[in-house]
Design a protein around this motif. Structure first.
Motif, PDB file in Angstrom:
ATOM      1  N   ARG A  59       8.257  18.341  -2.159  1.00  0.00           N
ATOM      2  CA  ARG A  59       7.083  18.559  -3.003  1.00  0.00           C
ATOM      3  C   ARG A  59       5.949  19.230  -2.223  1.00  0.00           C
ATOM      4  O   ARG A  59       5.203  20.044  -2.776  1.00  0.00           O
ATOM      5  N   PHE A  60       5.836  18.889  -0.952  1.00  0.00           N
ATOM      6  CA  PHE A  60       4.774  19.451  -0.116  1.00  0.00           C
ATOM      7  C   PHE A  60       4.894  20.969  -0.029  1.00  0.00           C
ATOM      8  O   PHE A  60       3.908  21.698  -0.205  1.00  0.00           O
ATOM      9  N   TRP A  61       6.085  21.457   0.233  1.00  0.00           N
ATOM     10  CA  TRP A  61       6.263  22.900   0.417  1.00  0.00           C
ATOM     11  C   TRP A  61       6.248  23.656  -0.907  1.00  0.00           C
ATOM     12  O   TRP A  61       6.038  24.867  -0.928  1.00  0.00           O
ATOM     13  N   HIS A 109      -5.265  16.570  14.997  1.00  0.00           N
ATOM     14  CA  HIS A 109      -4.157  16.172  15.877  1.00  0.00           C
ATOM     15  C   HIS A 109      -4.248  14.685  16.217  1.00  0.00           C
ATOM     16  O   HIS A 109      -3.236  13.963  16.212  1.00  0.00           O
ATOM     17  N   THR A 110      -5.462  14.216  16.484  1.00  0.00           N
ATOM     18  CA  THR A 110      -5.647  12.811  16.878  1.00  0.00           C
ATOM     19  C   THR A 110      -5.300  11.855  15.752  1.00  0.00           C
ATOM     20  O   THR A 110      -4.570  10.872  15.954  1.00  0.00           O
ATOM     21  N   VAL A 111      -5.826  12.129  14.547  1.00  0.00           N
ATOM     22  CA  VAL A 111      -5.596  11.191  13.442  1.00  0.00           C
ATOM     23  C   VAL A 111      -4.127  11.205  13.010  1.00  0.00           C
ATOM     24  O   VAL A 111      -3.576  10.155  12.634  1.00  0.00           O
ATOM     25  N   MET A 112      -3.478  12.355  13.058  1.00  0.00           N
ATOM     26  CA  MET A 112      -2.063  12.399  12.676  1.00  0.00           C
ATOM     27  C   MET A 112      -1.184  11.733  13.721  1.00  0.00           C
ATOM     28  O   MET A 112      -0.202  11.059  13.391  1.00  0.00           O
ATOM     29  N   SER A 211       3.376  18.800  13.042  1.00  0.00           N
ATOM     30  CA  SER A 211       3.142  20.118  13.641  1.00  0.00           C
ATOM     31  C   SER A 211       3.012  21.194  12.566  1.00  0.00           C
ATOM     32  O   SER A 211       2.132  22.064  12.643  1.00  0.00           O
ATOM     33  N   ALA A 212       3.888  21.125  11.550  1.00  0.00           N
ATOM     34  CA  ALA A 212       3.835  22.123  10.476  1.00  0.00           C
ATOM     35  C   ALA A 212       2.543  21.983   9.668  1.00  0.00           C
ATOM     36  O   ALA A 212       1.898  22.979   9.320  1.00  0.00           O
ATOM     37  N   PHE A 213       2.150  20.746   9.383  1.00  0.00           N
ATOM     38  CA  PHE A 213       0.929  20.506   8.622  1.00  0.00           C
ATOM     39  C   PHE A 213      -0.297  20.941   9.430  1.00  0.00           C
ATOM     40  O   PHE A 213      -1.232  21.551   8.893  1.00  0.00           O
ATOM     41  N   HIS A 214      -0.283  20.642  10.720  1.00  0.00           N
ATOM     42  CA  HIS A 214      -1.400  21.035  11.587  1.00  0.00           C
ATOM     43  C   HIS A 214      -1.512  22.553  11.660  1.00  0.00           C
ATOM     44  O   HIS A 214      -2.629  23.110  11.628  1.00  0.00           O
ATOM     45  N   ALA A 215      -0.389  23.244  11.730  1.00  0.00           N
ATOM     46  CA  ALA A 215      -0.417  24.714  11.750  1.00  0.00           C
ATOM     47  C   ALA A 215      -0.971  25.266  10.447  1.00  0.00           C
ATOM     48  O   ALA A 215      -1.741  26.246  10.447  1.00  0.00           O
ATOM     49  N   LEU A 216      -0.604  24.643   9.316  1.00  0.00           N
ATOM     50  CA  LEU A 216      -1.112  25.087   8.021  1.00  0.00           C
ATOM     51  C   LEU A 216      -2.628  24.912   7.947  1.00  0.00           C
ATOM     52  O   LEU A 216      -3.353  25.818   7.509  1.00  0.00           O
TER      53      LEU A 216
END
Length: 225
Positions: A59-61, A109-112, A211-216
């Protein structure tokens, strides 16, 4: 008295044992039940989490906006990770004229990472019980073995009879305690290793999604003027 199959059965050996050996056997059996309960409960939960994570990532993508995903009900590590990132994003970006891009990236990055640590810690919570049972149960069984052999030698000294009929019950009780110790320890060790492997795989999956979410989010930051 001739020792028959019935008098040497597990139940008969338990009933013939003294209080110390009985306590050892009961404790080991309870530990075995406890370890199996943990194994089944953690396995079921990890299967459910894997299924929910796969559906959420799909669902995310496919989602047109991230806000509609944030309102998704349900609680599992991937959704918790996403919500933690979105909460930090909204607190750091929305309504602000000047955005510290590097500061936002660092906080995301910290919270995730903290969300992943909480999820892994929660899933690993009862693994310490399996590790303890797996390492301690053989020695508890060995204690029962030593106690049973001591009783066998005491019986020999009391009766002045070294025949197998005198020695066999105590030795059989001792070996039975050892067997129960191994019965408790072996599944606990196997379950611990298997569950730890699955939790490590889940952690890797969360790290990949993070990592993918952070890049987005980082690309979104680059588009903010």
């Amino acid at each position: 008295m001739v020792k028959t199959a019935e008098t040497m059965s597990p139940w008969a050996l338990f009933m013939q044992a003294d209080l110390v050996v009985k306590a050892v056997m009961i404790g080991l059996l309870l530990a075995s039940i406890w370890s199996w309960a943990i194994i089944f409960e953690r396995s079921r939960r990890l299967r459910q989490i894997d299924k929910e994570a796969a559906g959420f990532e799909e669902r995310f993508w496919k989602a047109k906006t991230l806000d509609e995903l944030q309102a998704t009900k349900g609680s599992h590590p991937t959704a918790d990770l996403f919500r933690a990132g979105m909460d930090e994003w909204q607190a750091s970006v929305e309504g602000r004229a000047n955005v510290d891009r590097e500061g936002v990236r660092a906080r995301l990055h910290t919270v995730m990472a903290a969300s992943i640590d909480r999820s892994v810690s929660d899933l690993s919570d009862r693994l310490s019980v399996l590790a303890t049972i797996g390492s301690v149960a053989p020695f508890v069984g060995l204690f029962g073995t030593v106690w049973g052999i001591m009783r066998a030698f005491i019986a020999i000294g009391a009766t002045q009879n070294t025949s197998l009929a005198v020695v066999a019950p105590g030795i059989a009780e001792a070996l039975f305690a050892t067997a129960i110790g191994l019965f408790a320890a072996i599944p606990a060790v196997i379950g611990y290793n298997r569950l730890l492997h699955r939790i490590n795989r889940m952690e890797d999956r969360l790290q990949g999604f993070s990592s993918a979410f952070h890049a987005l989010m980082s690309r979104e930051l680059d588009g903010i003027h």
